[in-house]
Design a protein around this motif. Sequence first.
Motif, short mmCIF file in Angstrom:
data_model
loop_
_atom_site.label_atom_id
_atom_site.label_comp_id
_atom_site.label_asym_id
_atom_site.label_seq_id
_atom_site.Cartn_x
_atom_site.Cartn_y
_atom_site.Cartn_z
N LEU A 217 -38.28 101.00 -46.54
CA LEU A 217 -39.51 101.67 -47.06
C LEU A 217 -39.51 101.37 -48.47
O LEU A 217 -40.42 100.74 -48.97
N ILE A 218 -38.48 102.15 -49.23
CA ILE A 218 -38.30 101.66 -50.65
C ILE A 218 -37.36 100.41 -50.41
O ILE A 218 -36.57 100.20 -49.76
N ARG B 181 -55.01 103.20 -52.52
CA ARG B 181 -53.64 102.09 -52.05
C ARG B 181 -53.44 102.48 -50.45
O ARG B 181 -54.09 103.23 -49.94
N VAL C 220 -49.54 105.67 -46.37
CA VAL C 220 -48.54 105.29 -45.60
C VAL C 220 -48.78 106.36 -44.30
O VAL C 220 -48.79 107.54 -44.26
N GLN D 70 -52.42 93.06 -51.50
CA GLN D 70 -51.14 93.66 -51.93
C GLN D 70 -50.68 92.83 -52.94
O GLN D 70 -50.51 91.57 -52.77
N TRP E 30 -46.68 109.32 -43.00
CA TRP E 30 -46.75 110.61 -43.87
C TRP E 30 -48.01 111.35 -43.63
O TRP E 30 -47.80 112.69 -43.92
N ALA F 88 -39.63 115.30 -53.62
CA ALA F 88 -39.06 114.17 -52.78
C ALA F 88 -39.19 113.12 -53.31
O ALA F 88 -38.24 112.07 -53.18
N GLY F 89 -40.15 112.46 -54.14
CA GLY F 89 -40.35 111.18 -54.61
C GLY F 89 -39.24 110.87 -55.65
O GLY F 89 -39.23 110.02 -56.27
N ALA G 84 -40.89 99.67 -55.19
CA ALA G 84 -42.03 99.48 -54.29
C ALA G 84 -41.99 97.82 -54.14
O ALA G 84 -42.15 97.05 -54.93
N VAL G 85 -42.10 97.49 -52.71
CA VAL G 85 -42.14 95.75 -52.29
C VAL G 85 -43.43 95.31 -52.85
O VAL G 85 -43.63 94.24 -53.23
C1 HCD Z 1 -43.86 100.69 -48.56
O1 HCD Z 1 -46.07 98.21 -46.78
C2 HCD Z 1 -44.62 99.40 -47.97
O2 HCD Z 1 -43.27 106.26 -55.20
C3 HCD Z 1 -45.87 99.41 -47.56
C4 HCD Z 1 -46.60 99.59 -48.69
C5 HCD Z 1 -46.44 100.73 -49.38
C6 HCD Z 1 -47.39 101.68 -49.76
C7 HCD Z 1 -47.00 102.98 -50.82
C8 HCD Z 1 -45.77 103.08 -51.37
C9 HCD Z 1 -44.63 102.50 -50.34
C10 HCD Z 1 -44.80 100.97 -49.80
C11 HCD Z 1 -43.18 102.39 -51.16
C12 HCD Z 1 -42.85 104.02 -51.39
C13 HCD Z 1 -43.98 104.50 -52.79
C14 HCD Z 1 -45.20 104.27 -51.74
C15 HCD Z 1 -46.28 105.02 -52.56
C16 HCD Z 1 -45.38 106.17 -53.31
C17 HCD Z 1 -43.91 106.06 -52.90
C18 HCD Z 1 -43.93 103.65 -53.75
C19 HCD Z 1 -44.75 100.01 -51.04
C20 HCD Z 1 -42.95 106.57 -53.86
C21 HCD Z 1 -41.46 106.04 -53.54
C22 HCD Z 1 -43.15 107.95 -53.86
C23 HCD Z 1 -42.69 108.73 -52.64
C24 HCD Z 1 -43.06 110.27 -52.54
C25 HCD Z 1 -42.68 110.84 -51.15
C26 HCD Z 1 -41.43 111.03 -50.85
C27 HCD Z 1 -43.68 112.04 -50.87
#
Ligand code: HCD
Length: 510
Positions: A491-492, A118, A121, A410, A124, A319-320, A385-386
């Motif tokens: 972000l979320i 995927r 980010v 996406q 990160w 964290a997630g 997640a968007v």
């Molecule tokens: C954010 O355009 C928008 O479960 C970007 C594409 C994208 C990529 C990865 C996604 C992120 C978005 C949102 C937050 C997500 C992440 C993958 C994992 C993460 C969906 C959609 C999340 C919230 C876990 C986060 C763990 C972290 C705190 C280590």
Amino acid sequence: MLARVATEPGALRGWPRAAAAPRRGLCGAAAAAAAPPAVPAAPRPFGQVPGERRPGWLNLLRLWREGGLSNLHLIMARQFRRFGPIYREKLGVYDSVNIISPGDAAALFRAEGALPERFSVPPWVAYRDLRNKPYGVLLKSGEAWRSERLLLNKEALAPELVPGFVPLLSAVGQDFVRRAQAQARHSGAWTGDFSHELFRFALESVCHVLYGTRLGLLQDFVQPEAQRFIEAVSRMFHTTAPLLHLPPALLRRSHGRTWREHVQAWDVIFGQADRCIQSTCRELRRGGARGPRGILGNLVERQRLPLEHIRASVTEMMAGGVDTTSMTLQWALLELARAPRVQEQLRAEVLAAKREAGGDRERMLRGTRLLRAAIKETLRLHPVAVTLQRYTAHEVILQGYRIPPGTLVQVALFAMGRDPAVFAEPERFRPQRWLCAGPRPFLGLGFGFGPRQCLGRRIAELEMQLFLMHVLENFKVETERGAEIGTKFDLILVPDRPIQLTLRPLEGAE
Ligand code: HCD
């Protein structure tokens, strides 16, 4: 003007139908709306995918001007109305193809290959590079990802883990109810913005399954470090959004305020997670771990993964596990408060399951299908997640266009959940839509798909099911009428203003 897009019923209606792929609606409802597709015999070249051919930085600039990134989900919905069910866009340095139909999502996931990737980010990744920390499974790729992911699945995701997780998560749910009852005693009901309470509930829950110990966050006194951790996670998400589309090389050298705050937030997150991990490991060494062992304990005992790597992934899960489930629960409570009949149906189902199972929570879970559907329905309207993203492993045809290998594609989860061509009456909260017979392929994608789906899914689902079960058994959920609550991209996806809720103890509940 933008803010209104998503709240207008049928706001997504009316994009070019001719190009739409066949859609399958839930309970057959929306299927009839889709006209027969006019897919040309020979696939069209990639270069013809609709979209604006402007430089990425110009698009980014425009996005910033239109309310920053906080409207990303609405802007995507608008692009689909303008270009149809597929469009290409370059934002900053990242070029992507965006799709909205479940059929295309299916085709995409079929092309993901054995090592799905995927969008990783960049801020990160940059933080870990800066601090010389190993990537956890979220940011790893290739074979290293695969082997670690398989080990972690066994400890965090496998269905066999359910009996072990249920008592841990149910205990935290019960504590939340006890706390709410104490709060309601003063004035007959507990009213307020529950986000902070739910953050603590979520952190307490995920830590109980990770470490096997309680932090005590549902008491009146909350340890300041735990509170700092919670704030750091929100700040980390918040500061990721503006850095998302910048080239990684620029990030690492950057001295900007947002990047500094981002680094500080991760430092707090890793510092606090390390303390939890170390104290759990100390307990283990003493051999005195009373009670359940927790995911970390099991990973350490098995000794199949170096401690450094275990640490990285456990920190990611910790964290997630805070904002994601707590925000979803907040939305779920709001939807239930707004749909009192659905709430009654759910309560009836939970109470019947309780009579049947004699309070055995694991059996109760099996008897509460509508409750599980309510969580799916919440994630349809309010996905965390968007988008879901994949880099294609080989060529794939989407909407009749040839998409070459290595393209970032996406799936617009937010836009899809509100598309009337996919979900009949998308603006209505109707968990029942998930219960009718027939296949529902690629509609419930709240946790992603396949081997790269959410690792915390099992924990999150059980945590939310058990929480809602306990709450419905004991309280009526209410909210003020009228207050329209929108969504913002941080972000979320999160509510764009505080949600006021009331928990009113039910007559005769213990
Ligand atoms: C954010 O355009 C928008 O479960 C970007 C594409 C994208 C990529 C990865 C996604 C992120 C978005 C949102 C937050 C997500 C992440 C993958 C994992 C993460 C969906 C959609 C999340 C919230 C876990 C986060 C763990 C972290 C705190 C280590």
